[in-house]
Design a protein around this motif. Structure first.
Motif, short mmCIF file in Angstrom:
data_model
loop_
_atom_site.label_atom_id
_atom_site.label_comp_id
_atom_site.label_asym_id
_atom_site.label_seq_id
_atom_site.Cartn_x
_atom_site.Cartn_y
_atom_site.Cartn_z
N GLY A 132 5.86 83.22 102.97
CA GLY A 132 7.30 82.76 103.41
C GLY A 132 7.48 81.14 103.69
N THR A 133 6.32 80.67 104.43
CA THR A 133 6.60 79.47 104.87
C THR A 133 6.75 78.46 103.84
OG1 THR A 133 5.64 79.97 106.96
CG2 THR A 133 5.79 77.71 106.46
N LEU A 134 5.82 78.62 102.81
CA LEU A 134 5.54 77.86 101.50
C LEU A 134 6.95 77.66 100.88
CD1 LEU A 134 2.09 78.51 100.29
CD2 LEU A 134 2.84 76.49 101.19
N ILE A 135 7.51 79.00 100.54
CA ILE A 135 8.83 79.15 100.01
C ILE A 135 9.88 78.41 100.87
CG2 ILE A 135 10.69 80.71 99.12
CD1 ILE A 135 8.62 82.79 98.92
N LEU A 136 9.95 78.83 102.31
CA LEU A 136 10.78 77.88 103.18
C LEU A 136 10.73 76.26 102.89
CD1 LEU A 136 12.83 78.39 105.23
CD2 LEU A 136 11.15 78.36 107.20
N LEU A 137 9.76 75.84 102.84
CA LEU A 137 9.58 74.40 102.75
C LEU A 137 10.17 73.84 101.47
CD1 LEU A 137 5.65 73.88 103.89
CD2 LEU A 137 7.91 73.39 105.36
N VAL A 138 10.18 74.46 100.48
CA VAL A 138 10.81 74.10 99.17
C VAL A 138 12.69 74.43 99.30
CG1 VAL A 138 11.17 74.81 96.77
CG2 VAL A 138 8.86 75.04 97.73
N ALA A 139 13.00 75.17 100.11
CA ALA A 139 14.39 75.46 100.29
C ALA A 139 14.78 74.48 101.32
CB ALA A 139 14.55 76.64 101.09
N TYR A 140 13.93 74.06 102.39
CA TYR A 140 14.36 73.00 103.28
C TYR A 140 14.40 71.72 102.41
CZ TYR A 140 13.35 75.57 107.59
OH TYR A 140 13.43 76.51 108.69
N LEU A 141 13.53 71.49 101.44
CA LEU A 141 13.37 70.24 100.69
C LEU A 141 14.69 70.02 99.97
CD1 LEU A 141 10.59 68.61 98.90
CD2 LEU A 141 12.56 68.87 97.66
N LEU A 142 15.16 71.19 99.12
CA LEU A 142 16.38 71.13 98.47
C LEU A 142 17.48 70.77 99.16
CD1 LEU A 142 15.79 73.96 95.72
CD2 LEU A 142 15.81 71.61 95.22
N THR A 143 17.53 71.58 100.16
CA THR A 143 18.87 71.59 101.41
C THR A 143 18.95 70.00 101.66
OG1 THR A 143 18.47 73.58 102.21
CG2 THR A 143 20.01 72.16 103.66
N THR A 144 17.53 69.34 102.03
CA THR A 144 17.82 68.07 102.55
C THR A 144 18.31 66.82 101.35
OG1 THR A 144 16.14 68.48 104.00
CG2 THR A 144 16.48 66.06 103.49
N VAL A 145 17.98 67.18 100.21
CA VAL A 145 18.34 66.55 98.78
C VAL A 145 19.81 66.39 99.07
CG1 VAL A 145 18.25 66.19 96.55
CG2 VAL A 145 15.98 66.40 97.90
N GLY A 146 20.17 67.76 99.11
CA GLY A 146 21.82 67.92 98.74
C GLY A 146 22.49 67.18 99.88
N ALA A 147 21.85 67.30 101.24
CA ALA A 147 22.75 66.47 102.32
C ALA A 147 22.68 65.08 101.92
CB ALA A 147 21.94 66.74 103.75
N ILE A 148 21.65 64.54 101.47
CA ILE A 148 21.83 63.31 101.05
C ILE A 148 22.72 62.88 100.05
CG2 ILE A 148 20.45 61.13 99.86
CD1 ILE A 148 17.97 62.53 101.20
N ARG A 149 22.88 63.72 99.32
CA ARG A 149 23.97 63.60 97.96
C ARG A 149 25.41 63.75 98.58
NH1 ARG A 149 26.74 66.62 93.40
NH2 ARG A 149 26.68 65.16 91.66
#
Length: 526
Positions: free
Chosen positions: A404-421
Motif C-alpha cells: 500500500g505504501t509503494l502505491i501511495l508514493l506514486v499517487a503522492y508523486l503524481l499529485t505533486t506534479v499536478g500541483a506544480i502545473r
C-alpha cells in the motif's frame, strides 16, 4: 439534487446536498478526525517502527524525521490543490484536473488501492492487538492462530456499519477514540522521558544501555546513510492518511479553508509526534545491539515500555488503546475508499442523471454500495493471504502495509506534479509567489529517491515476500492504466465531470464574493 448554497464566508449551507448527492455537514474538526484516524498515530507508534529498525538500527527516529520532512513537502501540494478544488475523489480529481483525466483515474485508482490495502493492515492490527489484550487479561487465555483473523473480520463489519451511517457520527467516533489513545501514549512517553533524563532507568529495561542520547538521530557505524531511505517507507506508512480529509471536500461546510487546515495540521502534528515518540522509544530500549534487537522484536513498543518503566497494567491499557486506534484507522480506510469509489462511478457513468450502483447514495448522503464493495475487497485480501499463502495476521499486516505504501508514493508523486502545473505553470493561483516552487520540487526528490531505494537493487526471489511487493503494487497501478487505455470513453466522461466540478466550484466562489458567474464554457480540462 440541489446545488449547495454559498454563504458570504465562502462556505456552503449546512445539510444542503451537493450536485453529487453528498451532504455538506462536516466541520474542520471532523475532517481532522478522518485524517488523524487514518494516520492512526497510536497504532503506528506501537508496531511500525520495528520494521525500520531492521534496516537502520538505532537511527529509527532519523528515518521518521526524513519521512516527516517528505510528508510536509508533499502536504504543500495537497493544501494548494484543496484551496482550488473540493472533490470527493481526492487525488483522482487533483491529478485529473491538472494532468488529464487518464492520469487522474490512474492516480485515484492507486490511492484506492492504498486505502484497500491499509484497510487490511489496520483490520489485521485490530485483530493482533485485540487478541493480545484478551489473552493478557485472561478473557481468552489460549486463543487459536486464527483468532486475529476473526477479530479482523469483526472490525471490517463494524467499520462498514459506521461508514453507512451519516459521516457526522463516523468522523466524531474517529476523533474521539484516537484522541483518547494518543493522550494515553503522550502521558506514558512523558513519564519514560523523565526517567531517561534523570537516569532513573528501571532494572527491567530491555537493555542496560538505555538512557537519554541524541545518537538516535545518527546512523551507527557500518550502516550506510542511503539505507535510511529503506526504512523511510515505514515512516511514510505511519504518516499515510494525513491527506484523507481531501476525500471530504464535498461534505465539509467550508472546504476551501477547512480541508487545507485539516491536512496541514495533521501533517505537522504527525511529524512532531512520530519523531518525538520514536526517539523516546529507541532511547528507552537502548541504542546498543541488545536494545535494537529487543526494539525490533517487540510486539508492542509502548506496551513493553509501559510495563517496564511504569507498571504491568499500563501495558494492558496500551494494547487496548492500540486495538482501538487500529479500528479507528480501519474505519477511516473504509470511509476514504468508499468516497473514492463513489467519485469514480459518479464521474464515469453513462447516464449522468441516474445515480445507481456504486454511484448511489443513501437518503442520509453516504455511498453505501461503494462502502460494501471496498469492504469486500479488503476481506478478500485477508482470505487470500490466510488461505492461499498460509499467512499469519502479522504477515498480512506487513505485506499489505508495504504494498500500500509503494502505491501511495506514486499517487503522492503524481499529485505533486499536478500541483506544480496548476500553481506555477498554469498560474491558476497567481497570488502564490513563484519561489515556492522549490517546495514541491523537493517533495519530488524525496518521493522519487524513496521509491528508487525500495526497488533498486530489486529484492531477490530468495528474499521471500519482498520479491512480490513491487510486483503487486505495480500490477495494481497497471490495471488502472490498462482500464483507461482500453476504455477511452470512460476517461472522456471523467474529464467532462471534472471540468463541470471545477467550473461549478469557481461559480460558487464568484457568487460568494458577490460576482456574476463567468461563462462556464470558457475553460475545459484536456
Amino acid at each position: 439534487m440541489a446545488v449547495s448554497t454559498p454563504r458570504p464566508d465562502g462556505a456552503t449551507s449546512s445539510q444542503q446536498p451537493t450536485s453529487g448527492g453528498l451532504t455538506r455537514s462536516l466541520s474542520v474538526w471532523q475532517a481532522v478526525g478522518l485524517s488523524v484516524a487514518l494516520m492512526a498515530p497510536s497504532m503506528a507508534a506501537n508496531i511500525n517502527p520495528q520494521g525500520t529498525a531492521g534496516t537502520v538500527g538505532r537511527a529509527v527516529p532519523l528515518a521518521f524525521l526524513l519521512a516527516a520532512i517528505g510528508v510536509l513537502l508533499v502536504a504543500y501540494g495537497f493544501v494548494r490543490l484543496c484551496q482550488y478544488f473540493h472533490h470527493a475523489g481526492s487525488v483522482y480529481a487533483f491529478v485529473g484536473a491538472t494532468l488529464g483525466p487518464r492520469a487522474g483515474l490512474v492516480s485515484g485508482f492507486g490511492l484506492l488501492g492504498t486505502y484497500c490495502f491499509y484497510g487490511v493492515v489496520t483490520s489485521s492490527a485490530t485483530g493482533i492487538f485485540g487478541t493480545a489484550f484478551l489473552q493478557e487479561v485472561g478473557i481468552w487465555p489460549s486463543p487459536p492462530s486464527w483468532a486475529p483473523f476473526l477479530l479482523a473480520g469483526v472490525a471490517l463489519v463494524a467499520a462498514l456499519a459506521l461508514t453507512i451511517v451519516p459521516a457526522r457520527r463516523g468522523t466524531s467516533v474517529l476523533l474521539t477514540v484516537e484522541g483518547l489513545t494518543i493522550a494515553l501514549i503522550l502521558v506514558i512517553s512523558a513519564i519514560v522521558l523523565v526517567r531517561l533524563v534523570s537516569g532513573n532507568v528501571p532494572a527491567g529495561a530491555p537493555s542496560p544501555d538505555a538512557g537519554f542520547t541524541l545518537d538516535v538521530f545518527t546512523v551507527a557505524p557500518g550502516t550506510e546513510l542511503s539505507a535510511v531511505f529503506l526504512g523511510v517507507v515505514f515512516g511514510f506508512l505511519s504518516f499515510a492518511g494525513f491527506e484523507a480529509a481531501a476525500t471530504l471536500g464535498e461534505e465539509a461546510r467550508n472546504p476551501r479553508k477547512d480541508i487545507p487546515r485539516a491536512i496541514l495540521g495533521t501533517a505537522v502534528f504527525g511529524g512532531v509526534y512520530f519523531v518525538v515518540v520514536t526517539a523516546i522509544e529507541m532511547m528507552a530500549f537502548g541504542t546498543d545491539e541488545a536494545g535494537v534487537a529487543a526494539f525490533a522484536s517487540s510486539p508492542s513498543l509502548l506496551g513493553d515500555l509501559g510495563s517496564s518503566y511504569i507498571a504491568g497494567w499500563v501495558g494492558d491499557l496500551i494494547t487496548l488503546g492500540a486495538a482501538i486506534s487500529a479500528f479507528g484507522c480501519c474505519l477511516a480506510c473504509v470511509v476514504g475508499a468508499s468516497r473514492l469509489t463513489y467519485a469514480f462511478a459518479r464521474d464515469t457513468r453513462r447516464d449522468p442523471a441516474r445515480a445507481s450502483g456504486l454511484a448511489a447514495t443513501t437518503p442520509a448522503g453516504t455511498p453505501a454500495v461503494a462502502a460494501i464493495a471496498v469492504t469486500a475487497v479488503m476481506a478478500l485480501v485477508q482470505v487470500v493471504c490466510a488461505v492461499g499463502f498460509d499467512a499469519e495476521a502479522f504477515d498480512t499486516f506487513l505485506w499489505s502495509g508495504t504494498i500500500g505504501t509503494l502505491i501511495l508514493l506514486v499517487a503522492y508523486l503524481l499529485t505533486t506534479v499536478g500541483a506544480i502545473r496548476l500553481v506555477f505553470i498554469q498560474r491558476r493561483m497567481p497570488a502564490v509567489p513563484r519561489w515556492q516552487v522549490v517546495v514541491p520540487v523537493l517533495a519530488l526528490v524525496v518521493l522519487g529517491y524513496t521509491i528508487y531505494r525500495n526497488v533498486a537493487p530489486y529484492p531477490a526471489h530468495e528474499d521471500g515476500p519482498a520479491f512480490w511487493f513491487p510486483i503487486v503494487a505495480g500490477g495494481w497501478l497497471l490495471v488502472g492504466l490498462v482500464a483507461v487505455l482500453v476504455a477511452p470513453a470512460m476517461a472522456q466522461r471523467a474529464g467532462a465531470a471534472l471540468t463541470a466540478a471545477e467550473l461549478g466550484a469557481r461559480e460558487e466562489e464568484q457568487l460568494a464574493e458577490g460576482q456574476a458567474p463567468r461563462d462556464s464554457a470558457t475553460r475545459r480540462i484536456q
